[in-house]
Design an enzyme around this catalytic site. Structure first.
Site, mmCIF file in Angstrom:
data_model
loop_
_atom_site.group_PDB
_atom_site.id
_atom_site.type_symbol
_atom_site.label_atom_id
_atom_site.label_comp_id
_atom_site.label_asym_id
_atom_site.label_seq_id
_atom_site.Cartn_x
_atom_site.Cartn_y
_atom_site.Cartn_z
ATOM 1 N N ASN A 6 -2.085 11.270 -6.571
ATOM 2 C CA ASN A 6 -3.117 10.410 -5.935
ATOM 3 C C ASN A 6 -4.038 10.860 -5.240
ATOM 4 O OD1 ASN A 6 -0.912 9.621 -3.194
ATOM 5 N ND2 ASN A 6 0.044 9.134 -5.100
ATOM 6 N N ASP A 40 5.345 6.116 -8.634
ATOM 7 C CA ASP A 40 6.255 5.441 -9.060
ATOM 8 C C ASP A 40 6.986 5.794 -10.197
ATOM 9 O OD1 ASP A 40 6.263 3.060 -7.514
ATOM 10 O OD2 ASP A 40 4.077 2.973 -8.501
ATOM 11 N N LYS A 93 3.332 26.620 -19.697
ATOM 12 C CA LYS A 93 1.564 25.566 -20.301
ATOM 13 C C LYS A 93 1.724 24.905 -21.679
ATOM 14 C CE LYS A 93 -3.732 25.008 -20.343
ATOM 15 N NZ LYS A 93 -4.386 25.999 -20.654
ATOM 16 N N PHE A 153 4.193 0.529 3.983
ATOM 17 C CA PHE A 153 2.838 0.075 4.063
ATOM 18 C C PHE A 153 3.182 -1.225 2.356
ATOM 19 C CE2 PHE A 153 -0.531 2.392 6.705
ATOM 20 C CZ PHE A 153 0.467 2.961 7.499
ATOM 21 N N LYS A 176 6.976 -7.060 -1.108
ATOM 22 C CA LYS A 176 7.440 -5.194 -0.654
ATOM 23 C C LYS A 176 8.603 -5.779 0.619
ATOM 24 C CE LYS A 176 4.205 -3.383 -3.648
ATOM 25 N NZ LYS A 176 2.853 -2.847 -3.394
ATOM 26 N N LYS A 216 12.433 -5.187 0.310
ATOM 27 C CA LYS A 216 12.124 -3.354 0.880
ATOM 28 C C LYS A 216 13.229 -3.597 2.335
ATOM 29 C CE LYS A 216 8.802 -1.546 -2.617
ATOM 30 N NZ LYS A 216 8.228 -0.096 -2.847
HETATM 31 O O1 PMT Z 1 -3.082 9.327 2.599
HETATM 32 P P1 PMT Z 1 -4.733 8.344 3.507
HETATM 33 O O2 PMT Z 1 -5.933 8.756 2.956
HETATM 34 O O3 PMT Z 1 -5.071 8.308 5.091
HETATM 35 O O4 PMT Z 1 -4.269 6.634 2.695
HETATM 36 C C1 PMT Z 1 -3.860 6.409 3.895
HETATM 37 C C2 PMT Z 1 -3.171 5.344 2.098
HETATM 38 C C3 PMT Z 1 -3.858 4.387 1.552
HETATM 39 C C4 PMT Z 1 -2.339 6.370 1.409
HETATM 40 C C5 PMT Z 1 -1.680 4.317 3.373
HETATM 41 O O5 PMT Z 1 -2.216 3.359 4.350
HETATM 42 C C6 PMT Z 1 -0.894 3.407 2.174
HETATM 43 O O6 PMT Z 1 -1.514 2.366 1.618
HETATM 44 N N1 PMT Z 1 -0.104 3.879 2.278
HETATM 45 C C7 PMT Z 1 1.417 3.626 1.002
HETATM 46 C C8 PMT Z 1 1.529 3.669 -0.199
HETATM 47 C C9 PMT Z 1 1.893 3.351 -1.657
HETATM 48 O O7 PMT Z 1 2.326 4.449 -2.021
HETATM 49 O O8 PMT Z 1 2.040 2.507 -1.000
HETATM 50 P P2 PMT Z 1 2.836 1.344 -2.512
HETATM 51 O O9 PMT Z 1 2.303 0.085 -2.278
HETATM 52 O O10 PMT Z 1 2.780 1.391 -3.728
HETATM 53 O O11 PMT Z 1 4.272 1.420 -2.373
HETATM 54 C C10 PMT Z 1 5.016 0.151 -0.953
HETATM 55 C C11 PMT Z 1 6.079 1.381 -0.126
HETATM 56 O O12 PMT Z 1 6.898 1.456 -0.468
HETATM 57 C C12 PMT Z 1 5.303 2.326 0.364
HETATM 58 O O13 PMT Z 1 6.130 2.225 2.268
HETATM 59 C C13 PMT Z 1 5.719 3.468 0.336
HETATM 60 O O14 PMT Z 1 6.001 4.557 0.459
HETATM 61 C C14 PMT Z 1 7.027 3.198 -0.469
HETATM 62 N N2 PMT Z 1 7.214 3.688 -1.842
HETATM 63 C C15 PMT Z 1 6.701 3.581 -2.770
HETATM 64 C C16 PMT Z 1 7.249 3.769 -3.850
HETATM 65 C C17 PMT Z 1 8.448 4.446 -4.015
HETATM 66 N N3 PMT Z 1 9.295 5.652 -5.456
HETATM 67 N N4 PMT Z 1 9.039 4.917 -2.792
HETATM 68 C C18 PMT Z 1 8.334 4.162 -1.501
HETATM 69 O O15 PMT Z 1 9.195 4.709 -0.756
#
Ligand code: PMT
Length: 420
Positions: free
Chosen positions: A223, A292, A302, A337, A351, A355
């Protein structure tokens, strides 16, 4: 820390001449400085110069019978509060990474238990050689502070990275480490006069950047995360006095000085690192943008082009944040986040609850100045019982707000005092 003990080890590089300035400056400020030179270092700067500037004898080869100490590498390693290897040539880095002790400098490194720093200096190809990079990585993972060399014209008449950092930069790094040690000691003694470092004595773990899920040796799923938000939080935590670990996906940002860097690639790597690092953390912040899903099959070669449509199967990655939430230790504060493109607060609240977070930072990619790549962010702070909306601010300033909010939560204080 004016009388702190600073041990400096020089290996063979033309950059050794810069150490005279460093030793002179530190000694003038009242620090106790001792110097070890390898015999190659002594060809670049004589021990007499460094002895005169440090007001101490210069230590050279082990067991040469000229030192007072019976076992110099043990005496010196016990004496040091901080140990800088500068210039660090490829050879001493390799010895340190692999635990070799065949002269005084490498034996003292092996025996040392104090914080370690290294300032590499060498030809660009030697520096870029995968062996040297792997050795630096190993040392870095063991907690060494690596003071990156600069680009420039090198003594070998080639341009590239390999010029040792300037004496001022070395001094700044030494002082940062001594300051952290002093703060940790003050905290251990219950000294409350260190409020300007409110996170002194705290262990903070931050994740940053994207994950990459490999399909074959050429392609991956990822991403747009730049890592800027996570790095800004780690920087803020360091500046507020915490002991910081930054678990970083692949980004093009410089490693942070004074922060333990743990590089990862995939979500599975990130999960392993976070479980390990979270064990004794006070604050955990998951700013990484985790994939995810990952590819069900990884191809060793490849993949070849076949029909017009290609279907690839994905399997779910573990939810790392949810796992950390389930296994939260008493007193530990967990911040997640949420990155959304619609229904920000509603989706984010799900979330936060599912979580088991204490705090959740929600950002909407559709908001100008928020989300990926920018130096700013616009977020909502979600607490179990209410939400606070913050305006546009730098990612750094947000880092400070998040950490101070987490501190208030840990102390059982009203977090809104920080936010409003
Ligand atoms: O890196 P930058 O360019 O500065 O951008 C910042 C950001 C947008 C990446 C940051 O501000 C942000 O939002 N990070 C979380 C991104 C994310 O994965 O969001 P989510 O809504 O998909 O996930 C929710 C939370 O679960 C997040 O804390 C994530 O780290 C966590 N997660 C998600 C999926 C997964 N399989 N395991 C996780 O722990």
């Amino acid at each position: 820390m004016e009388s702190a003990h600073i041990l400096i080890g020089l290996s063979g590089s033309i950059a050794a001449f810069k150490i005279a300035t460093l030793v002179s400056s530190l000694t003038k400020q009242g620090y106790e400085v001792r110097v070890i030179e390898t015999k190659h270092a002594a060809s670049f700067i004589g021990p007499l110069t460094l002895a005169a500037l440090s007001h101490n004898e210069v230590y050279m080869d082990e067991f040469d019978g000229t030192n007072e100490a019976m076992i110099p590498h043990i005496e010196l390693s016990r004496w040091a509060d901080v140990f800088l290897i500068a210039p660090a040539d490829a050879n001493i880095l390799a010895k340190a990474a692999h635990g070799l002790g065949d002269d005084l400098l490498s034996s003292t490194i092996l025996a040392a238990t104090c914080p370690m720093l290294a300032a590499p200096a060498m030809n660009v190809h030697m520096y870029e050689n995968p062996a040297t990079q792997a050795n630096l990585q190993t040392l870095h993972e063991r907690g060494w502070t690596i003071i990156d060399p600069a680009y420039g014209m090198l003594a070998c008449q080639e341009a590239g990275r390999g010029r040792m950092a300037e004496p001022e930069e070395l001094e700044k790094n030494i002082k940062a480490i001594l300051e952290n040690k002093a703060i940790a000691a003050s905290v251990a003694q219950g000294d409350s006069s260190i409020d300007q470092k409110p996170l002194a004595g705290k262990r903070v773990v931050v994740s940053a950047g994207p994950t990459q899920e490999s399909l074959d040796p050429v392609r991956f799923l990822s991403n747009h995360s730049s890592g800027k938000q996570g790095y800004a939080i780690a920087r803020a935590a360091r500046d507020l006095g915490a002991q910081v670990t930054l678990v970083s996906g692949p980004v093009s940002l410089e490693a942070l000085q004074g922060v333990r860097m743990v590089p990862v690639v995939s979500a599975l790597d990130l999960e392993k690192a976070m479980i390990e690092e979270a064990r004794d953390a006070d604050f955990i912040i998951m700013a990484a943008a985790v994939a995810d899903y990952r590819f069900k099959d990884h191809h060793e070669q490849k993949m070849k082009k076949t029909g017009d449509v290609l279907t690839l199967e994905l399997v779910k990655n573990p939810d790392i944040l949810a796992g950390l939430g389930q296994n939260k230790k008493p007193g530990q504060i967990l911040c997640g986040f949420a990155m959304e493109t619609e229904n920000l607060d509603t989706n984010a609240r799900v979330k936060l609850e599912s979580k088991n977070c204490d705090l959740l930072i929600a950002n909407n990619l559709r908001t100008k100045g928020a989300g990926f790549q920018t130096d700013t962010n616009v977020v909502s702070l979600l607490f179990p019982d209410h939400t606070e909306h913050l305006g546009l601010q730098s990612k750094e300033a947000l880092g400070h707000t998040i950490l101070k909010t987490m501190l208030a939560l840990q102390k059982g204080e009203d977090p809104d005092v920080i936010v409003r």
